[in-house]
Every structure is written in structure tokens, then in C-alpha cells.
Design an enzyme around this catalytic site. Structure first.
Site, short mmCIF file in Angstrom:
data_model
loop_
_atom_site.label_atom_id
_atom_site.label_comp_id
_atom_site.label_asym_id
_atom_site.label_seq_id
_atom_site.Cartn_x
_atom_site.Cartn_y
_atom_site.Cartn_z
N ASP A 41 -1.19 1.25 -3.92
CA ASP A 41 -2.10 0.24 -4.49
C ASP A 41 -3.45 0.81 -4.86
O ASP A 41 -4.36 0.07 -5.23
CB ASP A 41 -2.25 -0.95 -3.54
CG ASP A 41 -3.03 -0.63 -2.28
OD1 ASP A 41 -3.06 0.56 -1.88
OD2 ASP A 41 -3.60 -1.56 -1.67
N SER A 46 0.82 -1.20 0.00
CA SER A 46 0.00 0.00 0.00
C SER A 46 0.86 1.26 0.00
O SER A 46 1.65 1.48 -0.92
CB SER A 46 -0.95 -0.04 1.20
OG SER A 46 -1.89 0.99 1.16
N ASP A 94 -2.52 6.19 -3.38
CA ASP A 94 -1.38 5.55 -2.74
C ASP A 94 -0.87 4.43 -3.64
O ASP A 94 -1.35 4.27 -4.77
CB ASP A 94 -1.75 5.04 -1.34
CG ASP A 94 -2.88 4.03 -1.37
OD1 ASP A 94 -3.65 4.02 -2.34
OD2 ASP A 94 -3.01 3.25 -0.40
N ASP A 122 -6.04 2.10 -3.36
CA ASP A 122 -7.32 1.95 -2.66
C ASP A 122 -7.66 3.23 -1.88
O ASP A 122 -8.70 3.29 -1.24
CB ASP A 122 -7.35 0.72 -1.76
CG ASP A 122 -6.30 0.73 -0.65
OD1 ASP A 122 -5.48 1.67 -0.60
OD2 ASP A 122 -6.30 -0.21 0.17
#
Length: 442
Positions: free
Chosen positions: A240, A101, A238, A242
Site C-alpha cells: 500500500d 499492506s 510495500d 506507506d
């Protein structure tokens, strides 16, 4: 040994704590736990963000799954919400996203989704943890899992998020910071397909530069790019993707709470907001609660972590929830936070109303929020100590309706977190420090 799963999967320093050997074992344990009995072999979707160690860990996870008799559908570098979506769309038994992340590049992680792309509950995580390292007979011959690449994975995900777009973005100019991460390809494409003029920054991942002074945890370059390019707004993801945070045309930050306020009011007007209820964590700013009260919207609170937001949404069948950090969940379209979907809906509201983001976000006034972390030897005992509870009540009485106190043990460390909100930052600081002194003295 501590619990294997944290608030969002298994994380650690790649090739030190999170090794290829361990990734094989986690994948095998996930397969043993989540692969449903079927006449045909079970399947799993595997994706990753572009950090260099993801190549190694992807190979290990794929090998672990195939060795457990699971057919693997590789989707390549895609956001976490894309892997969650494809797990459901491709009728897989489980999905695996290899990402840490917003963490720095040397870290990595393994996020596991159940069938339908849903996050695991504590029970499923515990069963996977118990199965890590288990020995036993492995499939042989034709029963070994096969591996193939889903060539149209990105296009499937882009078509999915496009279906959630409620208003064309024609006329909007947006700068998108892709964090040199998993959104670098699909985020600019999604926003351009919806009609926006897109300037992408930090969209050239090389495996080493993910989250490096960019993305949702480093907003300085995005703020500058929005102002310098006279854009209507900026969006930051960010590693990833999400998460989504925003920057208004003047360069001011619009955080997850403010984004939720904009979306909640829009969805209440359109009738999409189930029971006129928003789900947020206890860390959301009091200003969000006050803004929602003025709009006739109920805020239901959960523990910190998007998994708890998801649980709160499911319990009531609600349609919007999220966190201050920018994890926004729209259960009608996604089983997890989706930064690109959030960006589309936020820009759609700007385009639909013709109102600048700064004005839409002004429905919420953010109160000063001071957080002090106090290191202790027994966080649960200290947080429940009579002296601490008495001190909290005294501060609450002093603040009345103009502020808020939140005191809670950390979920991962021997810390007690003291948070105070007040209309004045100096008052919030004074009261937080006074409470912290009481906690430290217990």
C-alpha cells in the site's frame, strides 16, 4: 473476542475472517461514529490496493457507507497515504483504505481515517467496534448515499507529493520496486516527474501477485536490478506504499533508521527539523541514537507502531518521525507514512548534495541487533518479574554505553520480546540468549 482493531486497522484472511458481510457492518459502524452532522450528506473517500479480494471488499464497504446515508467518493487503486491525503483535500468525514499492506495476497484489511485523513485513536476505534452489527432505522429515498468516482484522484495526489519535492532529481537513475501493489502506477510517475530516470520493477499487478517475492519485505530482486543497471539507488515500497526502504548503488540496504538519519540531518541544516528533534520507536537501532547525538539532534522515542510515532509528532509539533521498517512521517506534508514522499525527499538529498546514498547513510553505523521471542503464559507478569528485571539490569551494566537492552511484552501474542544491541554480534547473541533463558524460566 479480541479487539477488532490491530496496530493498523482491521485485518484477516479475506472471505474467511474478513467477509463482505462483516465489511458492510464495519463501514456502517464507521459512518455512524465518524460522519459529522451537516446540512448536506456526509462524504467518505474509499480506495484500495490491487489485490483481488479488494474488489469484493470495496463493493461491500461502499454499500455499507451508502446504506448509512454517506456519499462515497471512489478513488480506485491508490496508496494508503493518497487516500489519507484525499480524505482531507476533498473535505470528507472519513476515509477507508482496503489493504493488508505488506501481508500476502490472501489477506486483506480495512484502514479507517477520520476527517483530515488522520489515523484513529483508541477511543474512536472502540466506538466503531461497539457499533459493529448495531441495528436501527436506515435512511431511505433521497437520504441514501450516492456513489461516484473521482477521475482525477491520482493526479491530485501526484500534485500534492510534487509540492513537497525540494530539489529536482535530474541526473539520478533509480530502480523502484512497486511490490505489484498500489504504487505501481503513481510511484514511477512521481519520480519521473521530479526529473529522475526511472526503471520500475514489479509494477504489473494482476490482483494475485502483490508482495509476492517483491517489495519492501523482499529486497533481493531490487538489489540485483540496482547493480545490474548501474543505478544510483533503488527504492522499495510495500503493497500500500506507506513504506519506503532503499538500496544504495553498491546493493546495500538502507533501512528506515538510516533514511531517517539522512533526512533528519538534511532538515536540521535547512531549519525544517522542529526543535532539532526526531521521533522514533523504541525498536530503532542504537546506531541512530548515536548518529543523531553526534549531529546535535534529539531522538524522542515512542512505543512500536506508526500510530504512536504520529502521536509523538503531534504532542511536540515535530516535523520528522518514523520506524525502522520504512514508515517515515513528514507531518508538514502527510498525516501518515508516505513511501513515495519519503523516496522523493531521500533522492532530493542525494541530488542536492551530489553525494552517493551510501556516503550519506554512513552517518549512522547500525549496531548488531538480536531479537528473541519467548513464549510465556502471562507476558505482563513475566516481563515485570523481579528475576527478569534483575537480569536486564545486569546485562545493561555489562554493556554500558556500547549497547542496549529492550525487553517488552508483545502487543498481540503471549510473547516476551528480548532485544539486545551490542558492538559485536556474538556478544549481542550471547546476552540475548542468556536473558531469554531467564524469561523462559519464570
Amino acid at each position: 473476542m479480541g479487539r477488532l482493531f490491530g496496530t493498523d486497522g482491521v485485518r484477516g484472511l479475506a472471505n474467511a475472517e474478513l467477509t463482505a458481510e462483516f465489511a458492510v457492518q464495519v463501514a456502517q459502524a464507521a459512518a455512524a461514529t465518524l460522519a459529522r452532522p451537516a446540512a448536506e450528506k456526509p462524504t467518505a473517500v474509499v480506495g484500495r490496493d490491487p489485490r483481488a479480494s479488494g474488489e469484493m471488499l470495496e463493493a461491500a464497504v461502499v454499500a455499507g457507507l451508502a446504506s448509512a446515508g454517506v456519499d462515497v467518493l471512489r478513488v480506485g487503486v491508490l496508496p494508503t497515504p493518497a487516500v489519507a491525503y484525499l480524505t482531507g483535500a476533498l473535505d470528507a468525514c472519513l476515509g477507508v483504505m482496503i489493504s493488508a499492506s505488506h501481508n500476502p495476497m490472501p489477506d486483506n484489511g480495512i484502514k479507517i481515517f477520520a476527517a483530515g485523513g488522520r489515523k484513529l485513536g483508541d477511543d474512536a476505534e472502540d466506538r466503531i467496534e461497539a457499533a459493529v452489527g448495531a441495528t436501527g432505522a436506515r435512511p431511505t429515498g433521497a437520504s441514501i448515499g450516492r456513489i461516484r468516482t473521482v477521475d482525477d484522484a491520482a493526479e491530485r495526489y501526484l500534485a500534492h507529493v510534487a509540492s513537497a519535492q525540494v530539489h529536482p532529481l535530474t541526473g539520478l537513475k533509480v530502480v523502484v520496486d512497486c511490490a505489484n501493489g498500489a504504487a505501481s502506477d503513481v510511484a514511477p510517475r512521481a519520480y519521473a516527474a521530479a526529473g529522475a530516470e526511472v526503471l520500475a520493477i514489479h509494477a504489473d499487478p494482476d490482483g494475485l501477485n502483490i508482495n509476492d517475492d517483491c517489495g519492501s519485505t523482499h529486497l533481493e530482486s531490487l538489489r540485483k536490478a540496482v547493480v545490474d543497471n548501474d543505478a544510483d539507488l533503488g527504492l522499495a515500497h510495500d503493497g500500500d506504499a506507506d513504506r519506503c526502504l532503499a538500496i544504495d548503488a553498491g546493493g546495500s540496504v538502507v533501512d528506515g533508521d538510516a533514511i531517517m538519519s539522512v533526512l533528519a540531518i538534511a532538515m536540521a541544516e535547512s531549519g525544517e527539523l522542529v526543535d532539532r528533534t526526531l521521533v522514533a520507536t523504541v525498536m530503532s537501532n542504537l546506531g541512530l541514537h548515536l548518529a543523531m547525538r553526534d549531529a546535535g539532534i534529539t531522538v524522542r522515542t515512542t512505543a512500536v507502531g506508526d500510530r504512536y510515532v504520529l502521536e509523538g509528532l503531534a504532542e511536540g509539533g515535530f516535523s520528522l518521525g518514523g520506524e525502522q521498517s520504512g514508515h517515515i512521517v513528514l507531518p508538514g506534508f502527510a498525516t501518515t507514512g508516505d513511501g513515495i514522499l519519503t523516496g522523493l525527499r531521500l533522492m532530493g538529498r542525494v541530488a542536492e548534495t551530489g553525494t552517493p546514498l551510501a556516503e550519506l547513510a554512513s552517518a549512522m553505523t547500525t549496531l548488531p541487533q538480536i531479537l528473541v521471542n519467548v513464549r510465556v503464559t502471562d507476558k505482563a507478569a513475566v516481563a515485570a518479574a523481579p528475576a527478569v528485571l534483575d537480569a536486564v539490569r545486569a546485562v545493561e551494566d555489562e554493556l554500558g554505553d556500547s549497547g542496549r537492552v529492550l525487553l517488552r511484552p508483545s502487543g498481540t501474542e503471549q510473547l516476551v520480546r528480548v532485544m539486545v544491541e551490542a558492538s559485536d554480534v556474538a556478544e549481542a547473541r550471547r546476552l540475548a540468549d542468556e536473558l531469554a533463558e531467564v524469561v523462559a524460566a519464570v
